[in-house]
Motif scaffolding. Structure first.
Motif, short mmCIF file in Angstrom:
data_model
loop_
_atom_site.label_atom_id
_atom_site.label_comp_id
_atom_site.label_asym_id
_atom_site.label_seq_id
_atom_site.Cartn_x
_atom_site.Cartn_y
_atom_site.Cartn_z
N LEU A 71 0.81 -1.22 0.00
CA LEU A 71 0.00 0.00 0.00
C LEU A 71 0.85 1.28 0.00
O LEU A 71 0.64 2.16 -0.83
CB LEU A 71 -0.96 0.00 1.19
CG LEU A 71 -1.89 1.19 1.31
CD1 LEU A 71 -2.86 1.24 0.13
CD2 LEU A 71 -2.65 1.13 2.63
N GLY A 72 1.80 1.37 0.91
CA GLY A 72 2.63 2.58 0.98
C GLY A 72 3.42 2.82 -0.29
O GLY A 72 3.55 3.97 -0.74
N ASP A 73 3.94 1.77 -0.88
CA ASP A 73 4.68 1.88 -2.13
C ASP A 73 3.76 2.33 -3.25
O ASP A 73 4.13 3.20 -4.06
CB ASP A 73 5.33 0.53 -2.46
CG ASP A 73 6.23 0.59 -3.68
OD1 ASP A 73 6.90 1.61 -3.89
OD2 ASP A 73 6.25 -0.41 -4.42
N VAL A 79 1.02 4.12 -3.02
CA VAL A 79 0.68 5.53 -2.83
C VAL A 79 1.86 6.42 -3.22
O VAL A 79 1.69 7.43 -3.91
CB VAL A 79 0.21 5.80 -1.38
CG1 VAL A 79 0.02 7.29 -1.14
CG2 VAL A 79 -1.09 5.06 -1.09
N ALA A 80 3.07 6.03 -2.81
CA ALA A 80 4.25 6.83 -3.14
C ALA A 80 4.49 6.88 -4.65
O ALA A 80 4.78 7.94 -5.22
CB ALA A 80 5.49 6.26 -2.44
N ARG A 84 1.83 9.10 -6.17
CA ARG A 84 2.13 10.51 -5.89
C ARG A 84 3.18 11.04 -6.86
O ARG A 84 3.02 12.11 -7.46
CB ARG A 84 2.60 10.65 -4.44
CG ARG A 84 2.77 12.09 -4.00
CD ARG A 84 3.15 12.18 -2.52
NE ARG A 84 2.09 11.65 -1.68
CZ ARG A 84 2.24 10.61 -0.84
NH1 ARG A 84 3.40 10.00 -0.73
NH2 ARG A 84 1.22 10.20 -0.12
N GLU A 123 -4.97 8.84 -2.15
CA GLU A 123 -4.50 9.06 -0.78
C GLU A 123 -5.61 8.88 0.24
O GLU A 123 -5.41 8.25 1.29
CB GLU A 123 -3.86 10.45 -0.66
CG GLU A 123 -2.56 10.55 -1.43
CD GLU A 123 -1.96 11.94 -1.44
OE1 GLU A 123 -0.73 12.02 -1.57
OE2 GLU A 123 -2.71 12.94 -1.33
N SER A 158 -6.57 5.13 0.46
CA SER A 158 -5.51 4.34 1.08
C SER A 158 -5.55 4.43 2.61
O SER A 158 -5.17 3.48 3.29
CB SER A 158 -4.13 4.77 0.58
OG SER A 158 -3.78 6.04 1.09
N ARG A 159 -6.05 5.52 3.13
CA ARG A 159 -6.12 5.68 4.59
C ARG A 159 -7.05 4.64 5.22
O ARG A 159 -6.88 4.29 6.39
CB ARG A 159 -6.54 7.10 4.96
CG ARG A 159 -5.41 8.10 4.74
CD ARG A 159 -5.70 9.45 5.37
NE ARG A 159 -6.59 10.28 4.59
CZ ARG A 159 -6.22 11.05 3.57
NH1 ARG A 159 -4.96 11.07 3.17
NH2 ARG A 159 -7.10 11.80 2.94
N ALA A 173 -4.76 1.70 6.04
CA ALA A 173 -3.45 2.03 6.62
C ALA A 173 -3.10 1.20 7.85
O ALA A 173 -1.91 1.01 8.15
CB ALA A 173 -3.39 3.52 6.95
N PRO A 194 -0.91 -3.95 7.95
CA PRO A 194 0.46 -3.96 7.43
C PRO A 194 0.63 -4.81 6.17
O PRO A 194 1.60 -4.65 5.45
CB PRO A 194 1.28 -4.52 8.59
CG PRO A 194 0.31 -5.24 9.46
CD PRO A 194 -1.02 -4.57 9.26
N SER A 243 -2.19 -4.38 0.22
CA SER A 243 -1.51 -4.17 -1.06
C SER A 243 -2.55 -3.82 -2.12
O SER A 243 -3.74 -4.09 -1.97
CB SER A 243 -0.73 -5.41 -1.47
OG SER A 243 -1.59 -6.51 -1.59
#
Length: 95
Positions: free
Chosen positions: A37-39, A41-42, A45, A74, A77-78, A81, A84, A87
Motif C-alpha cells: 500500500l505505501g509503495d 501511494v508513493a 504521488r 491518498e 488508502s487511509r 493504513a 500492514p 496491497s
C-alpha cells in the motif's frame, strides 16, 4: 497529450479506474503487479505529480484531474493504513 486510465484493485477487492493525463504511469507500474500500500501511494504521488507538471509545462496550469485522482488515492488508502499486509494490484492500462 496522451491520457490514460489505469485499473487497480484495492486490498478489499474493490476495483477502481484511475485517470492520468500522461503515459508516465507506465514507468511506475506494471500490469498484474501487486504493490504494498505505501509503495503504491508513493509511486502514484510521484507519477501523477509528474503528469500534472507536464500539463502545466504545456498549458500553463497543473492538471486538476491528476491532482484530484491523487487525492482520491491518498484518501482511499487511509482506509487500509492499519493493515500492514495491505496491497494494491495494478490490473491494467487503458489508453
Amino acid at each position: 497529450m496522451p491520457e490514460m486510465r489505469f485499473r487497480i484493485t484495492w486490498p478489499d477487492g474493490t476495483p477502481e479506474s484511475c485517470y492520468s493525463p500522461s503515459l508516465v504511469i507506465k514507468d511506475y507500474f506494471a500490469p498484474g503487479q501487486t504493490y504494498p500500500l505505501g509503495d503504491f501511494v508513493a509511486r502514484s504521488r510521484e507519477a501523477l505529480s509528474i503528469a500534472s507538471d507536464r500539463v502545466k509545462a504545456r498549458y500553463g496550469m497543473p492538471c486538476s484531474l491528476a491532482l484530484g485522482q491523487l487525492a482520491r488515492i491518498e484518501a482511499t488508502s487511509r482506509r487500509y493504513a492499519t493493515d500492514p499486509a495491505a496491497s494494491v494490484t495494478v490490473d491494467g492500462f487503458d489508453e
